[in-house]
Write a protein that holds these residues in place. Structure first.
Motif, PDB file in Angstrom:
ATOM      1  N   THR A 192       0.839  -1.203   0.000  1.00 23.11           N
ATOM      2  CA  THR A 192       0.000   0.000   0.000  1.00 23.11           C
ATOM      3  C   THR A 192       0.869   1.246   0.000  1.00 23.11           C
ATOM      4  O   THR A 192       0.567   2.222  -0.693  1.00 23.11           O
ATOM      5  N   ARG A 193       1.966   1.234   0.754  1.00 24.02           N
ATOM      6  CA  ARG A 193       2.896   2.377   0.732  1.00 24.02           C
ATOM      7  C   ARG A 193       3.421   2.631  -0.675  1.00 24.02           C
ATOM      8  O   ARG A 193       3.534   3.778  -1.103  1.00 24.02           O
ATOM      9  N   LEU A 194       3.745   1.565  -1.388  1.00 21.87           N
ATOM     10  CA  LEU A 194       4.218   1.727  -2.759  1.00 21.87           C
ATOM     11  C   LEU A 194       3.131   2.401  -3.597  1.00 21.87           C
ATOM     12  O   LEU A 194       3.410   3.362  -4.315  1.00 21.87           O
ATOM     13  N   TRP A 195       1.884   1.922  -3.504  1.00 19.99           N
ATOM     14  CA  TRP A 195       0.793   2.512  -4.274  1.00 19.99           C
ATOM     15  C   TRP A 195       0.574   3.973  -3.868  1.00 19.99           C
ATOM     16  O   TRP A 195       0.377   4.846  -4.706  1.00 19.99           O
ATOM     17  N   GLN A 196       0.607   4.259  -2.573  1.00 17.79           N
ATOM     18  CA  GLN A 196       0.433   5.640  -2.102  1.00 17.79           C
ATOM     19  C   GLN A 196       1.548   6.543  -2.626  1.00 17.79           C
ATOM     20  O   GLN A 196       1.311   7.728  -2.893  1.00 17.79           O
ATOM     21  N   THR A 197       2.729   6.001  -2.810  1.00 18.63           N
ATOM     22  CA  THR A 197       3.832   6.776  -3.375  1.00 18.63           C
ATOM     23  C   THR A 197       3.520   7.167  -4.812  1.00 18.63           C
ATOM     24  O   THR A 197       3.828   8.281  -5.249  1.00 18.63           O
ATOM     25  N   ASP A 244       0.839  11.573   3.624  1.00 16.81           N
ATOM     26  CA  ASP A 244      -0.291  10.659   3.496  1.00 16.81           C
ATOM     27  C   ASP A 244       0.165   9.230   3.188  1.00 16.81           C
ATOM     28  O   ASP A 244      -0.650   8.301   3.202  1.00 16.81           O
ATOM     29  N   ILE A 245       1.438   9.054   2.917  1.00 14.15           N
ATOM     30  CA  ILE A 245       2.000   7.724   2.647  1.00 14.15           C
ATOM     31  C   ILE A 245       2.245   7.051   3.996  1.00 14.15           C
ATOM     32  O   ILE A 245       3.279   7.239   4.629  1.00 14.15           O
ATOM     33  N   ASP A 246       1.250   6.269   4.444  1.00 13.02           N
ATOM     34  CA  ASP A 246       1.330   5.654   5.769  1.00 13.02           C
ATOM     35  C   ASP A 246       1.118   4.143   5.754  1.00 13.02           C
ATOM     36  O   ASP A 246       1.146   3.495   6.792  1.00 13.02           O
ATOM     37  N   GLY A 247       0.882   3.560   4.575  1.00 11.66           N
ATOM     38  CA  GLY A 247       0.686   2.119   4.476  1.00 11.66           C
ATOM     39  C   GLY A 247      -0.718   1.659   4.822  1.00 11.66           C
ATOM     40  O   GLY A 247      -0.990   0.470   4.811  1.00 11.66           O
ATOM     41  N   SER A 248      -1.621   2.591   5.118  1.00 10.41           N
ATOM     42  CA  SER A 248      -2.990   2.253   5.460  1.00 10.41           C
ATOM     43  C   SER A 248      -3.925   2.659   4.320  1.00 10.41           C
ATOM     44  O   SER A 248      -4.035   3.840   3.999  1.00 10.41           O
ATOM     45  N   PHE A 249      -4.588   1.694   3.714  1.00  4.98           N
ATOM     46  CA  PHE A 249      -5.483   1.956   2.583  1.00  4.98           C
ATOM     47  C   PHE A 249      -6.856   2.314   3.141  1.00  4.98           C
ATOM     48  O   PHE A 249      -7.763   1.487   3.229  1.00  4.98           O
ATOM     49  N   GLY A 295      11.234   6.123   5.775  1.00  3.66           N
ATOM     50  CA  GLY A 295      12.252   6.856   6.518  1.00  3.66           C
ATOM     51  C   GLY A 295      13.564   6.754   5.767  1.00  3.66           C
ATOM     52  O   GLY A 295      13.650   7.131   4.606  1.00  3.66           O
ATOM     53  N   SER A 296      14.572   6.181   6.403  1.00  3.01           N
ATOM     54  CA  SER A 296      15.868   6.029   5.744  1.00  3.01           C
ATOM     55  C   SER A 296      16.133   4.582   5.320  1.00  3.01           C
ATOM     56  O   SER A 296      17.218   4.267   4.857  1.00  3.01           O
ATOM     57  N   GLU A 297      15.151   3.698   5.498  1.00  2.00           N
ATOM     58  CA  GLU A 297      15.343   2.283   5.190  1.00  2.00           C
ATOM     59  C   GLU A 297      14.488   1.829   4.013  1.00  2.00           C
ATOM     60  O   GLU A 297      13.396   2.338   3.797  1.00  2.00           O
TER      61      GLU A 297
END
Length: 181
Positions: free
Chosen positions: A68-73, A96-101, A169-171
């Motif tokens: 979901t984070r990838l899609w939000q990106t 808004d990129i939080d991994g929650s759809f 973040g940085s990872e």
């Protein structure tokens, strides 16, 4: 910034996706997203056709995940708009990129699907939606970098081996369909 591709290119891409889908169905084989083990967004070869076999992301399916984070990106990169409860439109932002759809991601996905002429404007990031989005991928390049050329921002993912990673973040984390991926 990208220049939108013509409808004929989308139709050709759809024909290829339908042909590939039929071959998978006839062969009784699982999709690449399901066959890769821990259910990650994956691909091989040139990135521009990596995502057309992905599973669904929605409020009811894989709603909390790095996939979901990838899609939000992607939504952020394209400056997607989401509608609040009063009917006002807002731009999908980096925070808004939080991994929650949730409802915001669903609304922004519908906006994106309408803008990109996706047949089913349903707020679900599935095979057709991912298949349109991957037309704007370039790579992989040095160190597995894959660039998504958005209308507002270009964003970078990594594809190491066949697995996509999204930066949190940085990872770099696997773009898995569940949090454990």
């Amino acid at each position: 910034m990208r220049i939108s591709k013509g409808r004929s290119q989308r139709l050709l891409g759809s024909a290829v996706a339908v042909t590939a889908g039929a071959a998978l169905a006839l062969g009784g084989t699982a999709s690449l997203a399901q066959a890769s083990g821990p259910h990650v967004i994956d691909g091989k070869g040139a990135a521009y056709n990596d995502w057309g076999d992905e599973g669904d992301l929605s409020r009811h399916s894989h709603a909390n995940s790095n996939a979901t984070r990838l899609w939000q990106t992607v939504l952020y990169a394209d400056g997607a708009k989401w509608k609040d409860s009063n009917g006002n439109r807002h731009t999908f932002k980096k925070w808004d990129i939080d991994g929650s759809f949730g409802r915001k991601t669903e609304s922004a996905t519908k906006w994106w699907q309408q803008r990109e002429d996706v047949e089913d404007v349903d707020g679900i990031a599935g095979k057709e939606t991912f298949g349109v989005a991957d037309d704007y991928l370039d790579g992989p390049g040095y160190n597995g970098r894959v660039t998504y050329s958005g209308y507002k921002h270009d964003v970078t993912f990594k594809r190491l081996g066949s697995t996509y990673y999204v930066k949190i973040g940085s990872e770099w984390k696997k773009a898995a369909y569940n949090w454990r991926g």
